[in-house]
Design a protein around this motif. Structure first.
Motif, PDB file in Angstrom:
ATOM      1  N   PRO A  28      -6.681  -0.350 -12.113  1.00 43.46           N
ATOM      2  CA  PRO A  28      -5.672  -1.163 -10.619  1.00 43.46           C
ATOM      3  C   PRO A  28      -5.128  -0.473 -10.264  1.00 43.46           C
ATOM      4  CG  PRO A  28      -7.095  -2.341 -12.368  1.00 43.46           C
ATOM      5  CD  PRO A  28      -7.108  -1.090 -12.934  1.00 43.46           C
ATOM      6  N   GLN A  29      -4.372   0.542 -11.273  1.00 44.46           N
ATOM      7  CA  GLN A  29      -2.698   0.669 -10.919  1.00 44.46           C
ATOM      8  C   GLN A  29      -2.932   2.453  -9.802  1.00 44.46           C
ATOM      9  OE1 GLN A  29      -4.512  -0.352 -14.065  1.00 44.46           O
ATOM     10  NE2 GLN A  29      -3.011  -2.293 -14.685  1.00 44.46           N
ATOM     11  N   GLU A  30      -4.071   2.385 -10.571  1.00 38.22           N
ATOM     12  CA  GLU A  30      -4.126   3.972  -9.463  1.00 38.22           C
ATOM     13  C   GLU A  30      -5.017   3.689  -8.736  1.00 38.22           C
ATOM     14  OE1 GLU A  30      -6.003   7.047 -13.403  1.00 38.22           O
ATOM     15  OE2 GLU A  30      -7.099   5.835 -12.753  1.00 38.22           O
ATOM     16  N   ALA A  31      -5.535   2.937  -8.484  1.00 36.11           N
ATOM     17  CA  ALA A  31      -6.198   2.456  -7.404  1.00 36.11           C
ATOM     18  C   ALA A  31      -4.467   1.700  -5.965  1.00 36.11           C
ATOM     19  CB  ALA A  31      -7.594   1.120  -7.041  1.00 36.11           C
ATOM     20  N   GLU A  32      -4.041   0.873  -6.405  1.00 35.34           N
ATOM     21  CA  GLU A  32      -3.323   0.392  -6.377  1.00 35.34           C
ATOM     22  C   GLU A  32      -1.401   1.654  -5.512  1.00 35.34           C
ATOM     23  OE1 GLU A  32      -0.833  -2.165  -3.849  1.00 35.34           O
ATOM     24  OE2 GLU A  32      -2.015  -3.068  -4.918  1.00 35.34           O
ATOM     25  N   ALA A  33      -2.037   2.311  -6.579  1.00 34.77           N
ATOM     26  CA  ALA A  33      -0.664   3.771  -5.859  1.00 34.77           C
ATOM     27  C   ALA A  33      -1.699   4.597  -4.832  1.00 34.77           C
ATOM     28  CB  ALA A  33      -0.457   4.681  -7.131  1.00 34.77           C
ATOM     29  N   MET A  34      -3.265   5.099  -5.069  1.00 32.08           N
ATOM     30  CA  MET A  34      -3.182   5.792  -3.575  1.00 32.08           C
ATOM     31  C   MET A  34      -3.183   5.140  -2.545  1.00 32.08           C
ATOM     32  SD  MET A  34      -6.610   6.930  -5.380  1.00 32.08           S
ATOM     33  CE  MET A  34      -7.960   7.843  -3.538  1.00 32.08           C
ATOM     34  N   ALA A  35      -3.651   3.158  -2.578  1.00 26.19           N
ATOM     35  CA  ALA A  35      -3.260   2.479  -1.284  1.00 26.19           C
ATOM     36  C   ALA A  35      -2.427   3.166  -0.845  1.00 26.19           C
ATOM     37  CB  ALA A  35      -3.942   1.124  -1.352  1.00 26.19           C
ATOM     38  N   GLN A  36      -0.882   2.885  -1.474  1.00 31.07           N
ATOM     39  CA  GLN A  36       0.923   2.929  -0.962  1.00 31.07           C
ATOM     40  C   GLN A  36       0.795   4.260  -0.560  1.00 31.07           C
ATOM     41  OE1 GLN A  36       2.776   1.588  -4.021  1.00 31.07           O
ATOM     42  NE2 GLN A  36       2.198  -0.375  -4.613  1.00 31.07           N
ATOM     43  N   ALA A  37       0.208   5.196  -1.160  1.00 30.85           N
ATOM     44  CA  ALA A  37      -0.144   6.673  -0.685  1.00 30.85           C
ATOM     45  C   ALA A  37      -0.449   6.993   0.563  1.00 30.85           C
ATOM     46  CB  ALA A  37      -0.365   7.681  -1.782  1.00 30.85           C
ATOM     47  N   ILE A  38      -1.644   6.264   0.531  1.00 33.55           N
ATOM     48  CA  ILE A  38      -2.356   6.374   2.100  1.00 33.55           C
ATOM     49  C   ILE A  38      -1.689   5.404   3.085  1.00 33.55           C
ATOM     50  CG2 ILE A  38      -4.447   5.560   3.455  1.00 33.55           C
ATOM     51  CD1 ILE A  38      -5.689   5.821   0.224  1.00 33.55           C
ATOM     52  N   SER A  39      -0.898   4.151   3.307  1.00 33.19           N
ATOM     53  CA  SER A  39      -0.833   3.256   3.554  1.00 33.19           C
ATOM     54  C   SER A  39       1.377   4.225   4.718  1.00 33.19           C
ATOM     55  CB  SER A  39       0.287   1.982   3.026  1.00 33.19           C
ATOM     56  OG  SER A  39      -0.866   1.301   3.391  1.00 33.19           O
ATOM     57  N   ALA A  40       1.729   5.234   3.685  1.00 35.14           N
ATOM     58  CA  ALA A  40       3.170   5.605   3.516  1.00 35.14           C
ATOM     59  C   ALA A  40       3.199   6.748   4.661  1.00 35.14           C
ATOM     60  CB  ALA A  40       4.207   5.959   2.044  1.00 35.14           C
ATOM     61  N   GLY A  41       1.958   7.826   3.897  1.00 40.90           N
ATOM     62  CA  GLY A  41       1.186   8.917   5.199  1.00 40.90           C
ATOM     63  C   GLY A  41       0.960   8.484   6.169  1.00 40.90           C
ATOM     64  N   ASP A  42       0.888   7.151   6.641  1.00 41.81           N
ATOM     65  CA  ASP A  42       0.060   7.593   8.826  1.00 41.81           C
ATOM     66  C   ASP A  42       0.987   5.830   8.778  1.00 41.81           C
ATOM     67  OD1 ASP A  42      -0.967   7.225  10.462  1.00 41.81           O
ATOM     68  OD2 ASP A  42      -3.204   7.470  10.100  1.00 41.81           O
ATOM     69  N   PRO A  43       2.066   6.282   9.815  1.00 43.50           N
ATOM     70  CA  PRO A  43       2.180   4.799  10.097  1.00 43.50           C
ATOM     71  C   PRO A  43       1.718   4.143  10.652  1.00 43.50           C
ATOM     72  CG  PRO A  43       2.969   6.913  11.442  1.00 43.50           C
ATOM     73  CD  PRO A  43       2.450   7.046  10.350  1.00 43.50           C
ATOM     74  N   ASP A  44       0.555   4.336  11.377  1.00 40.45           N
ATOM     75  CA  ASP A  44      -0.651   3.764  12.324  1.00 40.45           C
ATOM     76  C   ASP A  44      -1.202   2.961  11.420  1.00 40.45           C
ATOM     77  OD1 ASP A  44      -0.189   4.480  14.932  1.00 40.45           O
ATOM     78  OD2 ASP A  44      -1.770   6.263  14.795  1.00 40.45           O
ATOM     79  N   ILE A  45      -1.340   3.091   9.746  1.00 38.55           N
ATOM     80  CA  ILE A  45      -2.646   2.347   8.726  1.00 38.55           C
ATOM     81  C   ILE A  45      -1.440   1.355   8.475  1.00 38.55           C
ATOM     82  CG2 ILE A  45      -2.917   1.899   6.533  1.00 38.55           C
ATOM     83  CD1 ILE A  45      -3.148   5.035   6.472  1.00 38.55           C
ATOM     84  N   LEU A  46      -2.060  -0.158   9.260  1.00 38.42           N
ATOM     85  CA  LEU A  46      -1.098  -1.446   9.290  1.00 38.42           C
ATOM     86  C   LEU A  46      -1.337  -1.216   7.461  1.00 38.42           C
ATOM     87  CD1 LEU A  46      -0.181  -3.996  10.385  1.00 38.42           C
ATOM     88  CD2 LEU A  46      -3.240  -4.665  10.089  1.00 38.42           C
ATOM     89  N   TYR A  47      -2.465  -1.061   6.690  1.00 34.98           N
ATOM     90  CA  TYR A  47      -2.232  -1.735   5.011  1.00 34.98           C
ATOM     91  C   TYR A  47      -3.954  -0.396   4.445  1.00 34.98           C
ATOM     92  CZ  TYR A  47      -5.796  -5.606   5.234  1.00 34.98           C
ATOM     93  OH  TYR A  47      -7.517  -6.196   6.091  1.00 34.98           O
ATOM     94  N   ALA A  48      -3.356  -0.447   3.205  1.00 38.97           N
ATOM     95  CA  ALA A  48      -4.253  -0.028   2.499  1.00 38.97           C
ATOM     96  C   ALA A  48      -4.043  -0.534   1.097  1.00 38.97           C
ATOM     97  CB  ALA A  48      -4.841   1.209   2.369  1.00 38.97           C
ATOM     98  N   GLU A  49      -5.665  -1.239   1.074  1.00 36.45           N
ATOM     99  CA  GLU A  49      -5.458  -1.796  -0.482  1.00 36.45           C
ATOM    100  C   GLU A  49      -6.765  -1.523  -1.518  1.00 36.45           C
ATOM    101  OE1 GLU A  49      -4.904  -5.966   0.374  1.00 36.45           O
ATOM    102  OE2 GLU A  49      -7.172  -5.704   1.473  1.00 36.45           O
ATOM    103  N   PRO A  50      -6.434  -1.842  -2.374  1.00 34.43           N
ATOM    104  CA  PRO A  50      -8.156  -1.494  -4.036  1.00 34.43           C
ATOM    105  C   PRO A  50      -9.105  -2.601  -3.272  1.00 34.43           C
ATOM    106  CG  PRO A  50      -6.018  -1.856  -5.200  1.00 34.43           C
ATOM    107  CD  PRO A  50      -4.847  -2.156  -3.440  1.00 34.43           C
ATOM    108  N   ASP A  51      -9.952  -1.870  -3.498  1.00 31.92           N
ATOM    109  CA  ASP A  51     -11.270  -3.379  -3.375  1.00 31.92           C
ATOM    110  C   ASP A  51     -11.312  -3.998  -4.444  1.00 31.92           C
ATOM    111  OD1 ASP A  51     -13.077  -5.055  -2.349  1.00 31.92           O
ATOM    112  OD2 ASP A  51     -14.466  -2.948  -0.990  1.00 31.92           O
ATOM    113  N   HIS A  52     -10.560  -4.644  -5.069  1.00 31.55           N
ATOM    114  CA  HIS A  52     -10.380  -5.600  -6.313  1.00 31.55           C
ATOM    115  C   HIS A  52     -12.547  -6.111  -6.481  1.00 31.55           C
ATOM    116  CE1 HIS A  52      -6.528  -4.815  -7.967  1.00 31.55           C
ATOM    117  NE2 HIS A  52      -6.144  -5.299  -6.416  1.00 31.55           N
ATOM    118  N   LEU A  53     -13.091  -5.827  -7.788  1.00 35.13           N
ATOM    119  CA  LEU A  53     -14.234  -6.646  -8.458  1.00 35.13           C
ATOM    120  C   LEU A  53     -13.178  -7.702  -8.763  1.00 35.13           C
ATOM    121  CD1 LEU A  53     -15.379  -3.697 -10.055  1.00 35.13           C
ATOM    122  CD2 LEU A  53     -16.590  -4.668  -8.496  1.00 35.13           C
TER     123      LEU A  53
END
Length: 462
Positions: free
Chosen positions: A95-120
């Motif tokens: 979950p921590q790695e997925a959250e880090a990925m989501a934050q990096a994706i959001s920060a890399g493109d201002p057109d992205i409204l949000y990115a988040e882990p798809d938690h089980l």
């Protein structure tokens, strides 16, 4: 505490309305979900409205870079309602790695409204027992012990809880969790069953006529105290009947040491010793020793040397000894065995989370648990008989006698999750995981017992 815990039978209206509510819950068993801290192999990405195509060049680069940092690749899986998209990761990550990925994706493109882990997610254990919603002490946001979240991790399975009390009726709602037990009452004046110690822990009733116990003593109906306490500890869950116990997967070892007029400390001490697996003269070996011993009993006295020695011997065998603090509205230092060394002494709280009007208090109290008060008592198993046994039923009772088995149940959950815990570790974790009082509870110890946090602490302990 025995005698001070007042029963109130459920009204027919309350039972009928709760039965309807329980039936409604059964149609949606997954209604309550809790996040599972398990790895995931998916992300959810949503672009701002009007951005086309789904992934801009900048977005694709951000997704690729974020995946490279975690050593994974990411591909588009499907579109969702609402305009979001599910992205598949090439392997499961934390979950921590997925959250880090989501934050990096959001920060890399201002057109992205949000990115988040798809938690089980997983079902949060919600029993289908017909009177569960009357058991505010288990889950009420203010006054409850947060049991449902704990049940996703432990049920009490593999743990024996000894209930030293008036004995027990074999109530259908916990009979599956009941061990044979023994009767330690040594005198027929108290026993009301025509004999002394034997293998029958059944409660024959503890009713008394006026003047029976002492000159001027009041008449009283049978309390069925041990039956009520046992239901709080380990009433069966998910049987579409009645109530659910805090440690519904545990086994209860009923030991009868109280009867008419109470019980002698010598009998209680022998029951404590035998419960933990120590030898008691004239009694067979206990083949199912308890890891938790519940004592919803007491009286105004110093802790006797005999009682203390029995507690010490039980703790040496690995048993946690949980004791009701007392119902005298006094300092618990005057109530035995709550004032003995090494016990977990439990004060009682109300639905509002404050100290119950009757509860003892003071520095000898370890922590508190729901014991109820007028208007909101504790629901559990009972018997209809006013003198001799009748049929199974349910009733409300209030007292530190009801608070202690809630803590005994949580201790059983902890030991089910981590059988290596010592009595001192259990006591320490119960205190450190307790939650702050939402209302005034001076002298109530570390806080209100928190089943969810206590089990999590047990799992994390070495």
């Amino acid at each position: 505490m025995h005698r001070s815990s007042l029963p109130r039978l459920f009204s027919a209206l309350a039972l009928a309305s709760l039965a309807c509510a329980a039936q409604a819950r059964e149609h949606n068993p997954l209604a309550d979900l809790a996040r599972d801290e398990s790895p995931t192999d998916r992300l959810i990405v949503k672009y701002r409205d009007g951005v086309q195509p789904f992934a801009t060049a900048r977005g694709e680069a951000a997704i690729r870079v974020a995946g490279n940092r975690q050593g994974v690749s990411v591909r588009h899986l499907r579109a969702m309602s609402g305009g979001a998209h599910v992205m598949a990761i090439s392997r499961a990550i934390s979950p921590q790695e997925a959250e880090a990925m989501a934050q990096a994706i959001s920060a890399g493109d201002p057109d992205i409204l949000y990115a988040e882990p798809d938690h089980l997610l997983k079902p949060l254990m919600t029993p289908n027992d017909s009177y569960y919603s009357l058991q505010w002490s288990l889950s009420d946001a203010t006054g409850g012990i947060r049991a449902p979240a704990a049940w996703d991790k432990a049920s009490g399975s593999g743990v024996v809880v000894a209930v030293i009390d008036t004995g027990v009726r074999k109530h259908a709602d916990f009979s599956a969790n009941l061990l044979a037990g023994r009767d330690f009452v040594s005198t027929s004046f108290i026993s009301n069953d025509g004999d002394g110690r034997d293998a029958d822990a059944a409660d024959p009733g503890d009713y008394v006529t006026a003047g029976y116990c002492s000159t001027g003593s009041a008449a009283a109906n049978s309390s069925w105290h041990g039956t009520h306490v046992t239901g709080i500890v380990a009433a069966t869950a998910n049987n579409k009947t009645g109530v659910v116990g805090v440690a519904w997967g545990a086994k209860v070892l009923p030991l009868r040491a109280l009867g008419r007029c109470g019980g002698y400390s010598s009998d209680i001490a022998d029951a404590i010793s035998w419960a933990a697996g120590n030898a008691v003269s004239g009694q067979p070996t206990n083949t199912t020793p308890a890891k938790v011993i519940n004592l919803s009993l007491g009286g105004t006295a110093a802790c006797g040397k005999t009682t203390q020695a029995a507690i010490n011997a039980a703790r040496a065998k690995g048993a946690v000894v949980v004791v009701a603090a007392g119902n005298e509205k006094a300092n618990a230092s005057t109530s035995s065995p709550a004032n003995c060394t090494g016990v977990v002494s439990v004060a009682a709280t109300t639905k509002a989370g404050g100290r119950a009007s009757y509860s003892n208090y003071g520095t000898s109290v370890t922590l508190a648990a729901p014991g109820g008060d007028s208007g909101a008592a504790i629901a559990s198993t009972w018997n209809t008989g006013t003198s001799t046994p009748g049929s199974d039923t349910y009733a409300y009772m209030a007292g530190t006698s009801m608070a202690a088995p809630a803590v005994s149940g949580v201790a059983a959950l902890m030991l089910s999750a981590n059988p290596k815990l010592t009595p001192d570790q259990v006591a320490t974790l119960l205190k450190s995981s307790a939650r702050a009082f939402p209302a005034s509870c001076s002298g109530c110890g570390a806080g209100i017992v928190n089943a969810e946090a206590a089990v999590a602490a047990a799992l994390a302990a070495k």
